[in-house]
Motif scaffolding. Structure first.
Motif, short mmCIF file in Angstrom:
data_model
loop_
_atom_site.label_atom_id
_atom_site.label_comp_id
_atom_site.label_asym_id
_atom_site.label_seq_id
_atom_site.Cartn_x
_atom_site.Cartn_y
_atom_site.Cartn_z
N ASN A 1 0.96 -1.21 -0.11
CA ASN A 1 0.01 0.10 -0.03
C ASN A 1 0.92 1.33 0.10
OD1 ASN A 1 -3.13 -0.50 1.48
ND2 ASN A 1 -1.87 -1.95 0.80
N TYR A 2 0.26 2.16 -0.40
CA TYR A 2 1.00 3.66 -0.26
C TYR A 2 -0.15 4.65 -0.44
CZ TYR A 2 -0.09 4.34 -5.26
OH TYR A 2 -0.75 4.21 -6.59
N GLY A 3 0.14 5.82 0.25
CA GLY A 3 -0.82 6.97 0.27
C GLY A 3 -0.80 7.71 1.59
N PRO A 4 -1.56 8.46 1.91
CA PRO A 4 -1.61 9.51 3.17
C PRO A 4 -1.39 8.67 4.45
CG PRO A 4 -3.42 10.09 1.67
CD PRO A 4 -3.08 8.80 1.22
N TYR A 5 -0.90 9.23 5.31
CA TYR A 5 -0.43 8.91 6.76
C TYR A 5 0.39 7.58 6.80
CZ TYR A 5 -4.58 11.78 7.88
OH TYR A 5 -5.27 12.77 8.13
N GLN A 6 1.12 7.29 5.88
CA GLN A 6 2.11 5.97 5.84
C GLN A 6 3.40 6.37 6.73
OE1 GLN A 6 3.46 4.05 2.38
NE2 GLN A 6 3.25 2.12 3.47
N TYR A 7 3.68 5.95 7.73
CA TYR A 7 5.01 6.24 8.61
C TYR A 7 6.14 6.08 7.45
CZ TYR A 7 7.93 6.15 12.61
OH TYR A 7 8.86 6.27 13.72
N THR B 1 -0.37 11.13 -3.65
CA THR B 1 0.47 10.92 -2.26
C THR B 1 1.45 11.89 -2.05
OG1 THR B 1 0.02 8.68 -2.67
CG2 THR B 1 1.90 8.99 -1.08
N VAL B 2 2.14 12.44 -3.20
CA VAL B 2 3.21 13.23 -3.04
C VAL B 2 2.52 14.72 -2.63
CG1 VAL B 2 4.86 14.74 -4.59
CG2 VAL B 2 4.88 12.17 -4.74
N GLU B 3 1.34 15.04 -3.14
CA GLU B 3 0.75 16.07 -2.70
C GLU B 3 0.39 16.15 -1.40
OE1 GLU B 3 0.71 18.83 -4.54
OE2 GLU B 3 -0.37 19.63 -2.93
N TRP B 4 -0.17 14.91 -0.78
CA TRP B 4 -0.25 14.81 0.84
C TRP B 4 0.90 15.18 1.44
CZ3 TRP B 4 0.76 12.40 5.29
CH2 TRP B 4 -0.48 12.78 6.42
N TYR B 5 1.87 14.70 1.14
CA TYR B 5 2.92 14.93 1.95
C TYR B 5 3.90 16.15 1.74
CZ TYR B 5 3.08 10.08 3.58
OH TYR B 5 2.84 8.84 4.16
N ARG B 6 3.34 16.84 0.49
CA ARG B 6 3.52 18.29 0.43
C ARG B 6 2.99 19.33 1.46
NH1 ARG B 6 6.19 19.92 -4.39
NH2 ARG B 6 4.86 18.07 -5.71
N ASN C 1 1.20 18.44 3.90
CA ASN C 1 1.24 17.97 5.58
C ASN C 1 2.36 17.72 6.10
OD1 ASN C 1 -1.78 17.21 6.27
ND2 ASN C 1 -1.65 16.67 4.14
N ARG C 2 3.45 18.68 5.65
CA ARG C 2 4.84 18.74 6.30
C ARG C 2 4.89 18.59 7.80
NH1 ARG C 2 9.41 20.40 2.92
NH2 ARG C 2 11.22 20.35 4.21
#
Ligand code: NAD
Ligand code: TYD
Length: 344
Positions: free
Chosen positions: A177-183, A303-308, A310-311
């Motif tokens: 899996n990959y996506g938002p909230y992954q450690y 996913t990249v957008e979420w990490y961008r 939610n720094r």
């Protein structure tokens, strides 16, 4: 419907709880989570403060915590686990404890409670490395890491409760899996956040190991279908049919973040590194009408957008005890690593 989600403060569990909260408004949701290094209560803070869910801190290995959490629930979805292969190589004991013994404890509580469905979340890694073709649910299990061996133990125990006492168990085996909230210990979030920080991207071995990359929202939608419509005693593969080498995944991340290719480092391989996983998903498509809907390019862009955006979420993790883990896991290997710009 009353549902218990164990491990709901982790990556997939929190995404699943969010989906339930918005798409099944009449359901009552309880979360049980030990809050290990990987679990963050903050992931569900908005739902907790609005009263949409009940959050309990507790260990599935503790019979009292499991017993009272399961009490009154129709369905239990067990995400709770130690999940990182590299950590399992350093410390198998924690994996056997939660992923085998914890599953037994939770199963015994569920058996006593007489609930309608126990869904054990397992992994495609239980099939072992698959050089060609795709794994079907009836294939033999051949796990090769302490993580996958423990997960195999957990799901075999779960099925044993079905065969021995008729406990209504279903097992799902999902791909990566990959996506938002992954450690950010896992490949995708580690590389995305390292790109944002200008840090090296440590690629293991030759970078040609292959995984089937499943966007977490697609996985959660499959699990919802399983909870609502699966027949007890069944095992379901859940994959996206998006097979990519780690080098390809890295190339996509570099493109989406705009980071420099010179960040990539080829480093010493993970011991026993499985070369490839691939799943046949015809059973879940045929039985439950599920198929993945988010292509790799779109899922990675989201996913990249979420990490961008939610720094603060990942900076807090990476500035804490994660640093010690990172140094122990990577410092020496990175120092001896080499650049691979030409291959990208
Ligand atoms: P994660 O590491 O992000 O979260 C695990 C959660 O379980 C954390 O919140 C942690 O605090 C909790 N937990 C750990 N031990 C516990 C215990 N003893 N009692 C109660 N809670 C405990 O994991 P994830 O990536 O969200 O994976 C969830 C499940 O899905 C796991 O069972 C994993 O094996 C399975 N899975 C994951 C993937 C993947 O790519 N991430 C793929 C297939 C299957
Ligand atoms: P990971 O995210 O740990 O998932 P799993 O081992 O459960 O498949 O790793 C995915 C792939 O990426 C796997 O082939 C190992 C590789 N990998 C790296 O090359 N570098 C890294 O720093 C990490 C964490 C993984």
């Amino acid at each position: 419907m009353r549902i218990l989600v164990t491990g709901g403060a982790g990556f997939i569990g929190s995404n699943f709880v969010r989906m339930l909260a918005s798409e099944r408004p009449g359901w009552s949701i309880r979360v049980l989570d030990k809050l290990t290094y990987a679990g963050r209560r903050d992931n569900l803070a908005d739902l907790e403060s609005s009263g949409r869910l009940e959050f309990r801190v507790g260990d599935i290995c503790d019979p009292a915590a499991s017993g009272s959490a399961v009490d009154g629930c129709d369905v239990v979805v067990n995400f709770a686990a130690e999940t990182h292969v590299d950590r399992s190589i350093d410390d198998p004991a924690a994996f056997v404890r939660t992923d085998v013994e914890g599953v037994r404890t939770l199963l015994e509580a569920f058996r006593a409670s007489g609930g309608r469905l126990f869904l054990q979340i397992s992994t495609d890694e239980v099939y072992g490395s698959v050089e060609t073709g795709r794994s079907s649910e009836d294939d033999p299990l051949a796990p090769r890491s302490p993580y996958s061996a423990s997960k195999a133990g957990g799901e075999l125990l779960a099925m044993s409760f079905f065969h021995t006492w008729g406990v209504p168990v279903v097992v799902t085996r999902a791909s990566n899996n990959y996506g938002p909230y992954q450690y950010p210990e896992k490949l995708v979030p580690l590389f995305v956040t390292n790109c944002f920080e200008g840090l090296p991207l440590p690629l293991y071995g030759d970078g040609l190991n292959r995984r089937d990359w499943l966007y977490v929202e697609d996985h959660c939608r499959a699990l919802l279908a399983v909870v609502e419509r699966a027949t007890p005693g069944r095992i379901y593969n859940i994959g996206a049919g998006e097979e990519h080498t780690n080098l390809e995944v890295t190339g996509t991340i570099l493109e989406l973040t705009g980071a420099d290719r010179s960040l990539v480092r080829m480093i010493d391989d993970r011991p026993g590194h499985d070369r490839r996983y691939a799943l046949d998903i015809s059973r879940i498509s045929f039985d439950l009408g599920w198929s993945p809907s988010i292509r790799f390019e779109e899922g990675m862009a989201r996913t990249v957008e979420w990490y961008r955006s939610n720094r603060a979420w990942w900076e807090e993790i990476k500035s804490g005890r994660f640093r010690e883990y990172y140094m122990a896991m990577y410092a020496d290997r990175l120092a001896a690593g080499k650049s691979v710009e030409a291959d990208l």
